[in-house]
Design a protein around this motif. Sequence first.
Motif, short mmCIF file in Angstrom:
data_model
loop_
_atom_site.label_atom_id
_atom_site.label_comp_id
_atom_site.label_asym_id
_atom_site.label_seq_id
_atom_site.Cartn_x
_atom_site.Cartn_y
_atom_site.Cartn_z
N PRO A 1 0.80 -1.24 0.00
CA PRO A 1 0.00 0.00 0.00
C PRO A 1 0.83 1.28 0.00
CG PRO A 1 -0.05 -1.07 2.16
CD PRO A 1 0.58 -2.04 1.21
N ASP A 2 2.05 1.23 0.54
CA ASP A 2 2.85 2.45 0.62
C ASP A 2 3.31 2.95 -0.76
OD1 ASP A 2 2.56 2.41 3.33
OD2 ASP A 2 4.54 1.56 3.74
N ALA A 3 3.26 2.08 -1.76
CA ALA A 3 3.68 2.48 -3.10
C ALA A 3 2.76 3.56 -3.67
CB ALA A 3 3.72 1.28 -4.03
N ARG A 4 1.45 3.37 -3.50
CA ARG A 4 0.41 4.30 -3.89
C ARG A 4 0.16 4.37 -5.39
NH1 ARG A 4 0.09 7.45 1.41
NH2 ARG A 4 -1.96 8.17 0.74
N ILE A 5 1.11 3.91 -6.21
CA ILE A 5 0.95 3.81 -7.66
C ILE A 5 1.61 2.52 -8.09
CG2 ILE A 5 1.60 4.79 -9.91
CD1 ILE A 5 1.48 7.57 -8.57
N TRP A 6 0.95 1.79 -9.03
CA TRP A 6 1.45 0.47 -9.40
C TRP A 6 1.30 0.25 -10.91
CZ3 TRP A 6 -2.06 1.72 -5.65
CH2 TRP A 6 -1.67 1.52 -4.32
N THR A 7 2.18 -0.57 -11.45
CA THR A 7 2.06 -0.99 -12.83
C THR A 7 2.64 -2.39 -12.97
OG1 THR A 7 2.39 -0.33 -15.15
CG2 THR A 7 4.29 -0.12 -13.67
N GLY A 8 2.48 -2.96 -14.18
CA GLY A 8 2.95 -4.31 -14.42
C GLY A 8 3.74 -4.41 -15.72
N ILE B 1 9.98 1.93 -8.75
CA ILE B 1 10.26 2.66 -9.98
C ILE B 1 9.95 4.14 -9.75
CG2 ILE B 1 9.82 0.70 -11.52
CD1 ILE B 1 6.98 1.88 -11.93
N ASP B 2 10.34 4.97 -10.70
CA ASP B 2 10.00 6.39 -10.60
C ASP B 2 8.65 6.70 -11.22
OD1 ASP B 2 12.31 7.04 -9.26
OD2 ASP B 2 13.38 7.77 -11.03
N ILE B 3 8.45 6.21 -12.46
CA ILE B 3 7.26 6.58 -13.23
C ILE B 3 6.57 5.34 -13.78
CG2 ILE B 3 6.36 8.04 -15.08
CD1 ILE B 3 8.04 9.58 -12.99
N ALA B 4 5.27 5.27 -13.60
CA ALA B 4 4.45 4.24 -14.23
C ALA B 4 3.77 4.85 -15.45
CB ALA B 4 3.41 3.69 -13.26
N GLN B 5 3.89 4.21 -16.60
CA GLN B 5 3.27 4.74 -17.81
C GLN B 5 1.75 4.69 -17.69
OE1 GLN B 5 3.17 2.58 -21.61
NE2 GLN B 5 4.48 4.18 -22.45
N LEU C 1 2.23 13.45 -12.66
CA LEU C 1 1.42 12.94 -11.54
C LEU C 1 2.28 12.12 -10.58
CD1 LEU C 1 -1.57 12.80 -10.50
CD2 LEU C 1 -1.62 10.51 -11.50
N CYS C 2 3.14 11.26 -11.10
CA CYS C 2 3.99 10.44 -10.24
C CYS C 2 4.94 11.30 -9.41
CB CYS C 2 4.79 9.42 -11.07
SG CYS C 2 3.81 8.03 -11.68
N LEU C 3 5.49 12.33 -10.02
CA LEU C 3 6.41 13.21 -9.29
C LEU C 3 5.67 14.01 -8.23
CD1 LEU C 3 8.74 14.42 -12.20
CD2 LEU C 3 9.18 12.64 -10.49
N ARG C 4 4.46 14.45 -8.55
CA ARG C 4 3.66 15.16 -7.54
C ARG C 4 3.24 14.21 -6.42
NH1 ARG C 4 -1.14 16.81 -9.16
NH2 ARG C 4 -1.17 16.06 -11.32
N ALA C 5 2.90 12.97 -6.77
CA ALA C 5 2.51 11.99 -5.75
C ALA C 5 3.66 11.68 -4.81
CB ALA C 5 2.03 10.71 -6.43
N ARG C 6 4.87 11.60 -5.36
CA ARG C 6 6.04 11.36 -4.51
C ARG C 6 6.26 12.53 -3.55
NH1 ARG C 6 10.55 7.95 -4.64
NH2 ARG C 6 9.75 6.93 -6.52
N LYS C 7 6.10 13.75 -4.05
CA LYS C 7 6.34 14.93 -3.24
C LYS C 7 5.24 15.16 -2.21
CE LYS C 7 7.33 19.88 -3.67
NZ LYS C 7 7.55 21.02 -4.63
N GLN C 8 3.99 15.00 -2.62
CA GLN C 8 2.87 15.35 -1.75
C GLN C 8 2.40 14.20 -0.85
OE1 GLN C 8 -0.37 17.28 -3.94
NE2 GLN C 8 1.10 17.98 -5.47
N LEU C 9 2.51 12.97 -1.35
CA LEU C 9 1.97 11.83 -0.63
C LEU C 9 3.03 10.84 -0.16
CD1 LEU C 9 -1.03 11.00 -3.02
CD2 LEU C 9 -1.06 12.45 -0.98
#
Length: 313
Positions: free
Chosen positions: A109-116, A172-176, A206-214
Amino acid sequence: MDPRVSILVISYNTREETLAALRSVQSETRLPHEIIVVDNASTDGSAEAIAEAFPWLRLLAKSHNLGFAAANNVAAHEARGEYLLLLNPDTVTRHNAVDRLVAFADSTPDARIWTGRTTFSDGRLNPGSCFRRMSLWTLACGAIGLNSLFRGSAIFNSEHYGGWKRDSEREIDIAQGSFFLIRREDWEVLGGFDTAFFMYGEETDLCLRARKQLGARPRFTPAAEIVHLGGASEAVRSDKMVRLLKAKQELITRHFPKWQQPIAAVLLRGWPWSRQAGLRIAARLTGRDSLKTKAATWKEIHDRREEWRDGFS
């Protein structure tokens, strides 16, 4: 029962690909889910075909092209699921991929963004599902051409995780945006995609904002796999690259330290120049017409630099 995941698909002149994508989702997804399709004013009969084949899903047929970012925001506003899954129309879901990705999210859950993992239709790896954020180093490697010469190098092609076969779970840094899972609550906190990004760059922002804000730390799993054909809705390479370079310049402006921005901008502008120069030399040495054609495309991209060199300014 409320859906666990809302699957958002943005359609634009990809009728047959979209229908195949929706069929695969329907047959491969067991979790309670809903599908929301936004058709961006397709002229190939996409909206009509989707409505006929899938009368039960939510179809929002628009009178004009909103772009990828804004259309996803519209779809997300209608969603009821715990998770939002952004899924490209030129994909085919395999082996319960949606279920597997949601299960992975539940366990991390701490990832908050996921891809495969994504592959091409012939089974070859499509490495584009995730990438590292840009840096002066990655831009320098692009400008010099090292990332193309050494695609398998973790050093010279680090932005695309060169050498990693997408066969292990990792941060990872960015999920497409083609296979992008996020909690609906987090999406709403972030305000969704910034609609200044019409197409390309919106998921990076969005990923960079999510890392910074969340405090997000996006993660990849090879256990969830889809086929992603790539580029079905935008076939003209020069137009695609102009959009991409424009988005990259905007990302530099928004997310690079101030002192790095002028250097990064120069390096980005060197990318199409170095590509055309290298391809011209290769064409002369080999006599291959295909290389001449590619060089001409990169020349066009370079010649159109006034369209992209200032980002969205």
